[in-house]
Design a protein around this motif. Structure first.
Motif, PDB file in Angstrom:
ATOM      1  N   THR A  85       0.834  -1.206   0.000  1.00  7.32           N
ATOM      2  CA  THR A  85       0.000   0.000   0.000  1.00  7.32           C
ATOM      3  C   THR A  85       0.863   1.249   0.000  1.00  7.32           C
ATOM      4  OG1 THR A  85      -1.801  -1.110   1.172  1.00  7.32           O
ATOM      5  CG2 THR A  85      -1.807   1.285   1.223  1.00  7.32           C
ATOM      6  N   LEU A  86       0.575   2.158  -0.896  1.00  7.36           N
ATOM      7  CA  LEU A  86       1.194   3.480  -0.931  1.00  7.36           C
ATOM      8  C   LEU A  86       0.162   4.475  -0.418  1.00  7.36           C
ATOM      9  CD1 LEU A  86       2.511   2.957  -4.532  1.00  7.36           C
ATOM     10  CD2 LEU A  86       3.983   3.161  -2.526  1.00  7.36           C
ATOM     11  N   LEU A  87       0.514   5.173   0.627  1.00  6.00           N
ATOM     12  CA  LEU A  87      -0.425   6.132   1.215  1.00  6.00           C
ATOM     13  C   LEU A  87      -0.146   7.496   0.601  1.00  6.00           C
ATOM     14  CD1 LEU A  87      -2.656   6.442   3.298  1.00  6.00           C
ATOM     15  CD2 LEU A  87      -0.904   6.802   5.022  1.00  6.00           C
ATOM     16  N   ASP A  88      -1.148   8.072  -0.053  1.00  3.21           N
ATOM     17  CA  ASP A  88      -0.922   9.295  -0.816  1.00  3.21           C
ATOM     18  C   ASP A  88      -1.411  10.552  -0.107  1.00  3.21           C
ATOM     19  OD1 ASP A  88       0.297   8.007  -2.985  1.00  3.21           O
ATOM     20  OD2 ASP A  88      -1.650   7.437  -3.812  1.00  3.21           O
ATOM     21  N   GLY A  89      -2.364  10.408   0.794  1.00  3.70           N
ATOM     22  CA  GLY A  89      -2.835  11.617   1.460  1.00  3.70           C
ATOM     23  C   GLY A  89      -3.965  11.354   2.423  1.00  3.70           C
ATOM     24  N   LEU A  90      -4.194  12.346   3.268  1.00  2.00           N
ATOM     25  CA  LEU A  90      -5.321  12.301   4.199  1.00  2.00           C
ATOM     26  C   LEU A  90      -6.473  13.078   3.587  1.00  2.00           C
ATOM     27  CD1 LEU A  90      -3.388  13.120   7.517  1.00  2.00           C
ATOM     28  CD2 LEU A  90      -3.821  10.875   6.472  1.00  2.00           C
ATOM     29  N   VAL A  91      -7.665  12.512   3.645  1.00  2.00           N
ATOM     30  CA  VAL A  91      -8.853  13.154   3.076  1.00  2.00           C
ATOM     31  C   VAL A  91      -9.707  13.662   4.228  1.00  2.00           C
ATOM     32  CG1 VAL A  91     -10.885  12.846   1.629  1.00  2.00           C
ATOM     33  CG2 VAL A  91      -8.758  11.612   1.088  1.00  2.00           C
ATOM     34  N   LEU A  92      -9.763  14.978   4.352  1.00  2.33           N
ATOM     35  CA  LEU A  92     -10.462  15.603   5.473  1.00  2.33           C
ATOM     36  C   LEU A  92     -11.775  16.170   4.966  1.00  2.33           C
ATOM     37  CD1 LEU A  92      -7.114  17.093   6.448  1.00  2.33           C
ATOM     38  CD2 LEU A  92      -8.353  15.574   7.979  1.00  2.33           C
ATOM     39  N   ALA A  93     -12.853  15.547   5.415  1.00  4.67           N
ATOM     40  CA  ALA A  93     -14.189  15.895   4.926  1.00  4.67           C
ATOM     41  C   ALA A  93     -14.897  16.788   5.932  1.00  4.67           C
ATOM     42  CB  ALA A  93     -14.987  14.618   4.685  1.00  4.67           C
ATOM     43  N   ARG A  94     -16.085  17.247   5.551  1.00  8.38           N
ATOM     44  CA  ARG A  94     -16.878  18.093   6.445  1.00  8.38           C
ATOM     45  C   ARG A  94     -17.587  17.267   7.507  1.00  8.38           C
ATOM     46  NH1 ARG A  94     -16.874  19.429   1.255  1.00  8.38           N
ATOM     47  NH2 ARG A  94     -16.599  21.588   0.562  1.00  8.38           N
ATOM     48  N   SER A  95     -17.761  15.986   7.232  1.00  8.19           N
ATOM     49  CA  SER A  95     -18.353  15.081   8.224  1.00  8.19           C
ATOM     50  C   SER A  95     -17.291  14.064   8.638  1.00  8.19           C
ATOM     51  CB  SER A  95     -19.553  14.341   7.623  1.00  8.19           C
ATOM     52  OG  SER A  95     -19.114  13.462   6.603  1.00  8.19           O
ATOM     53  N   GLN A  96     -17.339  13.665   9.895  1.00  8.21           N
ATOM     54  CA  GLN A  96     -16.416  12.617  10.352  1.00  8.21           C
ATOM     55  C   GLN A  96     -16.534  11.380   9.462  1.00  8.21           C
ATOM     56  OE1 GLN A  96     -16.647  11.526  14.504  1.00  8.21           O
ATOM     57  NE2 GLN A  96     -16.885  13.638  15.187  1.00  8.21           N
ATOM     58  N   PHE A  97     -17.754  11.045   9.118  1.00  3.31           N
ATOM     59  CA  PHE A  97     -18.049   9.824   8.369  1.00  3.31           C
ATOM     60  C   PHE A  97     -17.326   9.763   7.027  1.00  3.31           C
ATOM     61  CE2 PHE A  97     -20.845   7.359   5.478  1.00  3.31           C
ATOM     62  CZ  PHE A  97     -20.938   6.172   6.173  1.00  3.31           C
ATOM     63  N   HIS A  99     -14.439  11.142   6.224  1.00  4.19           N
ATOM     64  CA  HIS A  99     -12.972  11.171   6.272  1.00  4.19           C
ATOM     65  C   HIS A  99     -12.418   9.898   5.651  1.00  4.19           C
ATOM     66  CE1 HIS A  99     -13.322  14.711   8.710  1.00  4.19           C
ATOM     67  NE2 HIS A  99     -12.004  14.809   8.809  1.00  4.19           N
ATOM     68  N   SER A 100     -11.285  10.030   4.992  1.00  5.30           N
ATOM     69  CA  SER A 100     -10.732   8.874   4.303  1.00  5.30           C
ATOM     70  C   SER A 100      -9.238   9.086   4.084  1.00  5.30           C
ATOM     71  CB  SER A 100     -11.461   8.683   2.965  1.00  5.30           C
ATOM     72  OG  SER A 100     -11.090   7.469   2.361  1.00  5.30           O
ATOM     73  N   MET A 101      -8.639   8.197   3.336  1.00  2.00           N
ATOM     74  CA  MET A 101      -7.254   8.372   2.917  1.00  2.00           C
ATOM     75  C   MET A 101      -7.174   8.075   1.429  1.00  2.00           C
ATOM     76  SD  MET A 101      -4.974   6.593   5.897  1.00  2.00           S
ATOM     77  CE  MET A 101      -5.437   6.680   7.637  1.00  2.00           C
ATOM     78  N   ASN A 102      -6.286   8.782   0.757  1.00  2.00           N
ATOM     79  CA  ASN A 102      -5.988   8.426  -0.618  1.00  2.00           C
ATOM     80  C   ASN A 102      -4.828   7.439  -0.618  1.00  2.00           C
ATOM     81  OD1 ASN A 102      -7.990   9.859  -1.905  1.00  2.00           O
ATOM     82  ND2 ASN A 102      -6.751  11.723  -2.112  1.00  2.00           N
ATOM     83  N   TYR A 103      -4.969   6.404  -1.397  1.00  2.00           N
ATOM     84  CA  TYR A 103      -3.974   5.330  -1.383  1.00  2.00           C
ATOM     85  C   TYR A 103      -4.014   4.570  -2.689  1.00  2.00           C
ATOM     86  CZ  TYR A 103      -8.010   2.343  -0.807  1.00  2.00           C
ATOM     87  OH  TYR A 103      -9.214   1.721  -1.021  1.00  2.00           O
ATOM     88  N   ARG A 104      -2.976   3.794  -2.904  1.00  3.63           N
ATOM     89  CA  ARG A 104      -2.939   2.822  -3.998  1.00  3.63           C
ATOM     90  C   ARG A 104      -2.443   1.519  -3.390  1.00  3.63           C
ATOM     91  NH1 ARG A 104       1.392   5.494  -7.095  1.00  3.63           N
ATOM     92  NH2 ARG A 104       1.626   6.555  -5.098  1.00  3.63           N
ATOM     93  N   SER A 105      -3.175   0.448  -3.579  1.00  5.14           N
ATOM     94  CA  SER A 105      -2.773  -0.818  -2.961  1.00  5.14           C
ATOM     95  C   SER A 105      -2.907  -1.974  -3.941  1.00  5.14           C
ATOM     96  CB  SER A 105      -3.613  -1.090  -1.709  1.00  5.14           C
ATOM     97  OG  SER A 105      -4.948  -1.339  -2.071  1.00  5.14           O
ATOM     98  N   VAL A 106      -2.166  -3.018  -3.655  1.00  9.25           N
ATOM     99  CA  VAL A 106      -2.239  -4.262  -4.430  1.00  9.25           C
ATOM    100  C   VAL A 106      -2.280  -5.423  -3.453  1.00  9.25           C
ATOM    101  CG1 VAL A 106      -0.873  -5.842  -5.889  1.00  9.25           C
ATOM    102  CG2 VAL A 106      -1.131  -3.448  -6.552  1.00  9.25           C
ATOM    103  N   VAL A 107      -3.100  -6.395  -3.752  1.00  6.26           N
ATOM    104  CA  VAL A 107      -3.117  -7.640  -2.985  1.00  6.26           C
ATOM    105  C   VAL A 107      -2.852  -8.784  -3.956  1.00  6.26           C
ATOM    106  CG1 VAL A 107      -4.457  -9.127  -1.447  1.00  6.26           C
ATOM    107  CG2 VAL A 107      -4.782  -6.656  -1.371  1.00  6.26           C
ATOM    108  N   VAL A 108      -1.906  -9.636  -3.599  1.00 10.63           N
ATOM    109  CA  VAL A 108      -1.516 -10.777  -4.444  1.00 10.63           C
ATOM    110  C   VAL A 108      -1.789 -12.060  -3.665  1.00 10.63           C
ATOM    111  CG1 VAL A 108       0.396 -11.913  -5.663  1.00 10.63           C
ATOM    112  CG2 VAL A 108       0.341  -9.405  -5.486  1.00 10.63           C
ATOM    113  N   PHE A 109      -2.435 -13.006  -4.286  1.00 10.66           N
ATOM    114  CA  PHE A 109      -2.666 -14.320  -3.682  1.00 10.66           C
ATOM    115  C   PHE A 109      -1.872 -15.367  -4.458  1.00 10.66           C
ATOM    116  CE2 PHE A 109      -6.485 -11.833  -2.856  1.00 10.66           C
ATOM    117  CZ  PHE A 109      -6.646 -12.032  -1.495  1.00 10.66           C
ATOM    118  N   GLY A 110      -1.323 -16.336  -3.756  1.00  7.94           N
ATOM    119  CA  GLY A 110      -0.635 -17.395  -4.488  1.00  7.94           C
ATOM    120  C   GLY A 110       0.176 -18.264  -3.564  1.00  7.94           C
TER     121      GLY A 110
END
Lengths: 226, 226
Positions: A85-97, A99-110
Motif C-alpha cells: 500500500t502506498l499512502l498518498d494523502g489524508l482526506v479531510l471531509a466536512r463530516s467525520q463519516f 474522512h478517508s485516505m488516498n492510497y494505492r494498494s495491491v493484494v496478491v494471492f498465491g
C-alpha cells in the motif's frame, strides 16, 4: 498490457469502482513501494510480517535467512497473500463519516516457489539489491557461496491479484457542502534525507553512483510513501 | 510502562536482539503510523488488507462499512493479526548480502470485539478521525444515526504483541571494510505537501485549525513513513 482474471479472491467487494485488475497498474504500484506485508497461516493463526521484495516480470521475489520461519512455511507451498500500500494523502471531509485516505494498494494471492538454482538465485538477490538503488548490485560485493546458502529466495507469482485505489477530494454529502468546516486533501510527500556515510568508509570514498542517481530529483519518479 | 508477556506467537525468531515486548515502544510505533495491515483466514486462505486504525489505551480500533467482509469475519471472533511498519531508511552495505532497511514494526495478535454501544462507538469514530489530524472530530460533523448504523467498529486488544526494529549503520563483515564501495544509510523523511482545499468550500473558509497545527513543524513529532 492485459488484465488479470477476476477470481473469488480478487473481486473487490467494497467500493468496486476503486478496484482494478489492470496489470500495468498492479505492476506500477508494486514497483514503487519498498515493503510488502506477507500473510500466511500457521496452526490456524494468521500472521502478517513486513518484507522487502522486488517484482521481476510476473513474480515477486522475497528473501531472508534460510532459517526464516515464514519463508520456510511458504516454501512448503502454504497459501500466501502479499499486500502493498502506498499512502498518498489524508482526506479531510466536512463530516467525520466521510474522512478517508488516498492510497494505492495491491493484494496478491498465491503459493511461493523456492528459487534454488544458483544463477537464478543470484539474479533475484541482485534484483532485490537494485530495488533499493538501481545499479547497486554492481557496486556491492556479490554473495559468497556460504551467503547464498544461508539465504532462502522465494518467488510468488503475480497471477491472482487486484489493485485498489482512492484518489481525489472528500466526498461529502450534498447537505454538508454548506458547512463552514474546511475540507480538503493533505497529500504526503516522501523523500530522502541526506545520506549518512558509514563511519568506517575508506578515506575519500565518493558517494555511490547508484545513491547519487537516486537523489537526483528527476530520476525518482513520483515516490509515494510506504 | 510494562512489558507484554512473551508467547509462542510473539517470540521474535530472527534477530531476537531487534525484538521487544516493551509496551511504551509498541504504543509509540502504533501511534505514529497511519495504516495497519490486518490479516485473517477465510476458508483456509490468508488475506491481508490495509486499514486505518487508532490506538486508544490498550486497544486498536478498526472501522469500516457494516458490510465489510473482513470486519464481519473478525467480528465473529476469528483470529486476527495486525502489523504496522514504519520504514526509516535504506541500509546500503559493501556486500549485497548485508543490504537492509531500517524500520520499526509491531505485530499484534488477538481477536476483535464489536463496539456496539452507541457512545463507545461514537468515541472510537471520533478517535479515528482525530488520528488523521488531532482535534478534527470537533470540527467535522459527528455521525448521524444512519451513518453510525452503517459503520462497524471493532477493537483489537494489544495484549499479545511484539515490536521489532533495525537501526543504525550497515553491518558489513570485517573483510569487506577495506572495500572501495561506498556504504551508508539513506534515511527517509515524510512530510505533507500543501493542503488542497476542496473545490466546493464556502468562499473565505479558513484552513482548519487541526490541519494548520498538523503542518506546524514543531507539532508533528518524528513522523516516520507508512
Amino acid at each position: 498490457m492485459s488484465e488479470l482474471p477476476l477470481t473469488p479472491l480478487t473481486r473487490v467487494r467494497r467500493h468496486p469502482e476503486r478496484g482494478s485488475h489492470d496489470l500495468e497498474l498492479i505492476y506500477r504500484i508494486l514497483d514503487e513501494a519498498y515493503l510488502c506485508h506477507v500473510a500466511f497461516v500457521y496452526e490456524g493463526q494468521p500472521i502478517v510480517l513486513p518484507m522487502a521484495y522486488v517484482r521481476v516480470d510476473d513474480r515477486l521475489y522475497l528473501h531472508g535467512s534460510s532459517k526464516n520461519h515464514m519463508l520456510n512455511v511458504l516454501a512448503q507451498g502454504a497459501p500466501a497473500c502479499a499486500e502493498v500500500t502506498l499512502l498518498d494523502g489524508l482526506v479531510l471531509a466536512r463530516s467525520q463519516f466521510s474522512h478517508s485516505m488516498n492510497y494505492r494498494s495491491v493484494v496478491v494471492f498465491g503459493r511461493a516457489q523456492v528459487i534454488a538454482e544458483a544463477s537464478a538465485k543470484r539474479a533475484a538477490l541482485a534484483a532485490l539489491c537494485d530495488r533499493l538503488a538501481p545499479g547497486r548490485s554492481r557496486e556491492a560485493r556479490a554473495p559468497s557461496e556460504s551467503e547464498l546458502k544461508a539465504t532462502l529466495v522465494l518467488a510468488l507469482p503475480v497471477h491472482e491479484a487486484s489493485a485498489k485505489q482512492r484518489r481525489g477530494p472528500a466526498l461529502d454529502d450534498d447537505e454538508d457542502l454548506s458547512s463552514p468546516c474546511w475540507a480538503g486533501v493533505l497529500p504526503f510527500t516522501q523523500s530522502f534525507a541526506a545520506p549518512e556515510p558509514d563511519a568506517q568508509l575508506q578515506p575519500g570514498t565518493p558517494l555511490a553512483t547508484s545513491v547519487r542517481r537516486l537523489l537526483e530529483p528527476r530520476s525518482r519518479g513520483a515516490q509515494g510513501l510506504e
